[in-house]
Design a protein around this motif. Structure first.
Motif, PDB file in Angstrom:
ATOM      1  N   TRP A 153      30.086  18.112   2.095  1.00 65.56           N
ATOM      2  CA  TRP A 153      28.653  18.368   2.230  1.00 65.56           C
ATOM      3  C   TRP A 153      28.366  19.255   3.462  1.00 65.56           C
ATOM      4  O   TRP A 153      27.470  20.099   3.430  1.00 65.56           O
ATOM      5  CB  TRP A 153      27.864  17.057   2.309  1.00 65.56           C
ATOM      6  N   THR A 154      29.132  19.053   4.511  1.00 65.29           N
ATOM      7  CA  THR A 154      28.958  19.902   5.701  1.00 65.29           C
ATOM      8  C   THR A 154      29.291  21.351   5.359  1.00 65.29           C
ATOM      9  O   THR A 154      28.552  22.283   5.733  1.00 65.29           O
ATOM     10  CB  THR A 154      29.853  19.397   6.843  1.00 65.29           C
ATOM     11  N   ASP A 155      30.393  21.569   4.635  1.00 64.11           N
ATOM     12  CA  ASP A 155      30.757  22.921   4.200  1.00 64.11           C
ATOM     13  C   ASP A 155      29.672  23.510   3.310  1.00 64.11           C
ATOM     14  O   ASP A 155      29.334  24.703   3.429  1.00 64.11           O
ATOM     15  CB  ASP A 155      32.089  22.911   3.451  1.00 64.11           C
ATOM     16  N   ASN A 156      29.128  22.704   2.428  1.00 65.87           N
ATOM     17  CA  ASN A 156      28.060  23.182   1.536  1.00 65.87           C
ATOM     18  C   ASN A 156      26.825  23.606   2.327  1.00 65.87           C
ATOM     19  O   ASN A 156      26.188  24.619   2.026  1.00 65.87           O
ATOM     20  CB  ASN A 156      27.680  22.107   0.518  1.00 65.87           C
ATOM     21  N   ILE A 157      26.496  22.830   3.340  1.00 62.62           N
ATOM     22  CA  ILE A 157      25.320  23.159   4.161  1.00 62.62           C
ATOM     23  C   ILE A 157      25.543  24.476   4.898  1.00 62.62           C
ATOM     24  O   ILE A 157      24.653  25.338   4.928  1.00 62.62           O
ATOM     25  CB  ILE A 157      25.004  22.012   5.144  1.00 62.62           C
ATOM     26  N   PHE A 158      26.738  24.677   5.485  1.00 60.29           N
ATOM     27  CA  PHE A 158      27.011  25.921   6.201  1.00 60.29           C
ATOM     28  C   PHE A 158      27.057  27.109   5.245  1.00 60.29           C
ATOM     29  O   PHE A 158      26.600  28.201   5.592  1.00 60.29           O
ATOM     30  CB  PHE A 158      28.297  25.818   7.021  1.00 60.29           C
ATOM     31  N   THR A 159      27.568  26.908   4.037  1.00 63.57           N
ATOM     32  CA  THR A 159      27.586  27.984   3.047  1.00 63.57           C
ATOM     33  C   THR A 159      26.153  28.356   2.662  1.00 63.57           C
ATOM     34  O   THR A 159      25.812  29.543   2.567  1.00 63.57           O
ATOM     35  CB  THR A 159      28.370  27.545   1.785  1.00 63.57           C
ATOM     36  N   LEU A 160      25.315  27.354   2.446  1.00 64.39           N
ATOM     37  CA  LEU A 160      23.914  27.596   2.106  1.00 64.39           C
ATOM     38  C   LEU A 160      23.197  28.273   3.277  1.00 64.39           C
ATOM     39  O   LEU A 160      22.361  29.163   3.065  1.00 64.39           O
ATOM     40  CB  LEU A 160      23.227  26.269   1.768  1.00 64.39           C
ATOM     41  N   ARG A 161      23.552  27.915   4.511  1.00 66.41           N
ATOM     42  CA  ARG A 161      22.926  28.500   5.695  1.00 66.41           C
ATOM     43  C   ARG A 161      23.267  29.992   5.811  1.00 66.41           C
ATOM     44  O   ARG A 161      22.452  30.773   6.274  1.00 66.41           O
ATOM     45  CB  ARG A 161      23.418  27.750   6.930  1.00 66.41           C
ATOM     46  N   GLN A 162      24.455  30.390   5.343  1.00 66.59           N
ATOM     47  CA  GLN A 162      24.818  31.809   5.352  1.00 66.59           C
ATOM     48  C   GLN A 162      24.209  32.544   4.161  1.00 66.59           C
ATOM     49  O   GLN A 162      23.803  33.694   4.281  1.00 66.59           O
ATOM     50  CB  GLN A 162      26.344  31.966   5.312  1.00 66.59           C
ATOM     51  N   CYS A 164      21.374  31.889   2.347  1.00 67.36           N
ATOM     52  CA  CYS A 164      19.915  32.066   2.354  1.00 67.36           C
ATOM     53  C   CYS A 164      19.468  33.293   3.153  1.00 67.36           C
ATOM     54  O   CYS A 164      18.672  34.090   2.638  1.00 67.36           O
ATOM     55  CB  CYS A 164      19.220  30.804   2.873  1.00 67.36           C
ATOM     56  N   PRO A 165      19.913  33.510   4.377  1.00 66.27           N
ATOM     57  CA  PRO A 165      19.451  34.696   5.108  1.00 66.27           C
ATOM     58  C   PRO A 165      19.902  36.006   4.450  1.00 66.27           C
ATOM     59  O   PRO A 165      19.190  37.011   4.515  1.00 66.27           O
ATOM     60  CB  PRO A 165      20.073  34.553   6.497  1.00 66.27           C
ATOM     61  N   ASN A 166      21.080  36.012   3.810  1.00 64.06           N
ATOM     62  CA  ASN A 166      21.547  37.226   3.145  1.00 64.06           C
ATOM     63  C   ASN A 166      20.678  37.572   1.934  1.00 64.06           C
ATOM     64  O   ASN A 166      20.437  38.746   1.656  1.00 64.06           O
ATOM     65  CB  ASN A 166      23.001  37.082   2.695  1.00 64.06           C
ATOM     66  N   ASN A 167      20.215  36.585   1.213  1.00 60.91           N
ATOM     67  CA  ASN A 167      19.414  36.827   0.001  1.00 60.91           C
ATOM     68  C   ASN A 167      17.913  36.841   0.264  1.00 60.91           C
ATOM     69  O   ASN A 167      17.163  37.351  -0.555  1.00 60.91           O
ATOM     70  CB  ASN A 167      19.741  35.780  -1.057  1.00 60.91           C
ATOM     71  N   PHE A 168      17.471  36.232   1.364  1.00 57.60           N
ATOM     72  CA  PHE A 168      16.057  36.207   1.713  1.00 57.60           C
ATOM     73  C   PHE A 168      15.888  36.647   3.166  1.00 57.60           C
ATOM     74  O   PHE A 168      15.564  35.826   4.041  1.00 57.60           O
ATOM     75  CB  PHE A 168      15.473  34.791   1.535  1.00 57.60           C
ATOM     76  N   PRO A 169      16.075  37.942   3.453  1.00 61.98           N
ATOM     77  CA  PRO A 169      16.002  38.388   4.855  1.00 61.98           C
ATOM     78  C   PRO A 169      14.617  38.199   5.464  1.00 61.98           C
ATOM     79  O   PRO A 169      14.502  38.011   6.683  1.00 61.98           O
ATOM     80  CB  PRO A 169      16.373  39.872   4.782  1.00 61.98           C
ATOM     81  N   GLN A 170      13.566  38.255   4.661  1.00 64.25           N
ATOM     82  CA  GLN A 170      12.214  38.113   5.213  1.00 64.25           C
ATOM     83  C   GLN A 170      11.951  36.686   5.714  1.00 64.25           C
ATOM     84  O   GLN A 170      11.075  36.463   6.540  1.00 64.25           O
ATOM     85  CB  GLN A 170      11.142  38.513   4.173  1.00 64.25           C
ATOM     86  N   ALA A 171      12.732  35.690   5.241  1.00 64.43           N
ATOM     87  CA  ALA A 171      12.510  34.301   5.644  1.00 64.43           C
ATOM     88  C   ALA A 171      13.539  33.828   6.664  1.00 64.43           C
ATOM     89  O   ALA A 171      13.681  32.638   6.901  1.00 64.43           O
ATOM     90  CB  ALA A 171      12.553  33.406   4.408  1.00 64.43           C
ATOM     91  N   LYS A 172      14.252  34.751   7.296  1.00 62.00           N
ATOM     92  CA  LYS A 172      15.333  34.403   8.216  1.00 62.00           C
ATOM     93  C   LYS A 172      14.834  33.563   9.386  1.00 62.00           C
ATOM     94  O   LYS A 172      15.447  32.555   9.748  1.00 62.00           O
ATOM     95  CB  LYS A 172      16.012  35.679   8.713  1.00 62.00           C
ATOM     96  N   GLU A 173      13.714  33.933   9.977  1.00 59.17           N
ATOM     97  CA  GLU A 173      13.183  33.194  11.121  1.00 59.17           C
ATOM     98  C   GLU A 173      12.731  31.797  10.728  1.00 59.17           C
ATOM     99  O   GLU A 173      12.967  30.826  11.449  1.00 59.17           O
ATOM    100  CB  GLU A 173      12.005  33.965  11.741  1.00 59.17           C
ATOM    101  N   GLN A 174      12.085  31.698   9.569  1.00 60.91           N
ATOM    102  CA  GLN A 174      11.626  30.376   9.091  1.00 60.91           C
ATOM    103  C   GLN A 174      12.820  29.465   8.818  1.00 60.91           C
ATOM    104  O   GLN A 174      12.785  28.270   9.123  1.00 60.91           O
ATOM    105  CB  GLN A 174      10.782  30.528   7.822  1.00 60.91           C
TER     106      GLN A 174
END
Length: 182
Positions: A153-162, A164-174
């Motif tokens: 689950w930790t690996d999944n969270i870090f993968t999702l964390r990478q 999301c910003p690549n696919n949604f650059p406008q929401a990177k700060e949020q």
């Protein structure tokens, strides 16, 4: 009311019954309830023909009903007697191998002693359950499985964390704010 039906052996409308019955001792306001009660108890019959509802009760109908009840009870009695005979035969057949004897008494006493010893050993095993190697091994395996699941689950969270910003650059700060809050 029933006596009036039997005497007249005729068919009546409810209005006719309300007119006739005060002479027989039935209050006209309760005629409908009394007739319905007779129909519910299978002592009377009713049939709707067109817009009219006819009521009647014939002595032969009552006799037929009593005969049917009698035949059903006779059938039930015969079935119960047959079942009783079968169970008596079964009981006698089972008793054949269980005659009272010294050998049987000794075997029953030995069986009781073995059951008592088995219960004592089970109680003793419960006391030592905490030190059971099988239970210890099962707990160890469960811990390893939980550790592997936590890492997954930790690996999944870090993968999702990478991802999301690549696919949604406008929401990177949020997303960064959300990660810090979590």
């Amino acid at each position: 009311m029933l006596q009036m039906f039997y005497e007249s052996q005729d068919f009546f409308l409810l209005k006719e019954l309300e007119k006739l019955d005060p002479r027989k001792g039935v209050i006209s306001q309760s005629v409908k309830d009394v007739v319905q009660s007779l129909v519910d108890d299978d002592l009377g019959s009713k049939e709707k023909i067109g817009t009219s509802v006819y009521f009647w009760s014939l002595p032969s109908c009552a006799g037929n009903q009593l005969r049917n009840v009698y035949l059903k009870l006779e059938s039930d009695l015969q079935t119960s007697n047959n079942r009783l005979e079968e169970l008596t035969q079964q009981s006698n057949a089972l008793k054949k191998g269980r005659e009272e004897s010294d050998e049987r008494e000794e075997a029953l006493a030995e069986l009781k002693a073995i059951e008592l010893k088995h219960k004592e050993l089970k109680d003793e095993m419960i006391q030592y359950a905490d030190n059971d190697p099988a239970a210890f091994e099962a707990t160890k395996n469960a811990i390893e499985d939980a550790h592997a699941a936590a890492n997954r689950w930790t690996d999944n969270i870090f993968t999702l964390r990478q991802w999301c910003p690549n696919n949604f650059p406008q929401a990177k700060e949020q997303l960064e704010t959300l990660y810090k809050e979590l």
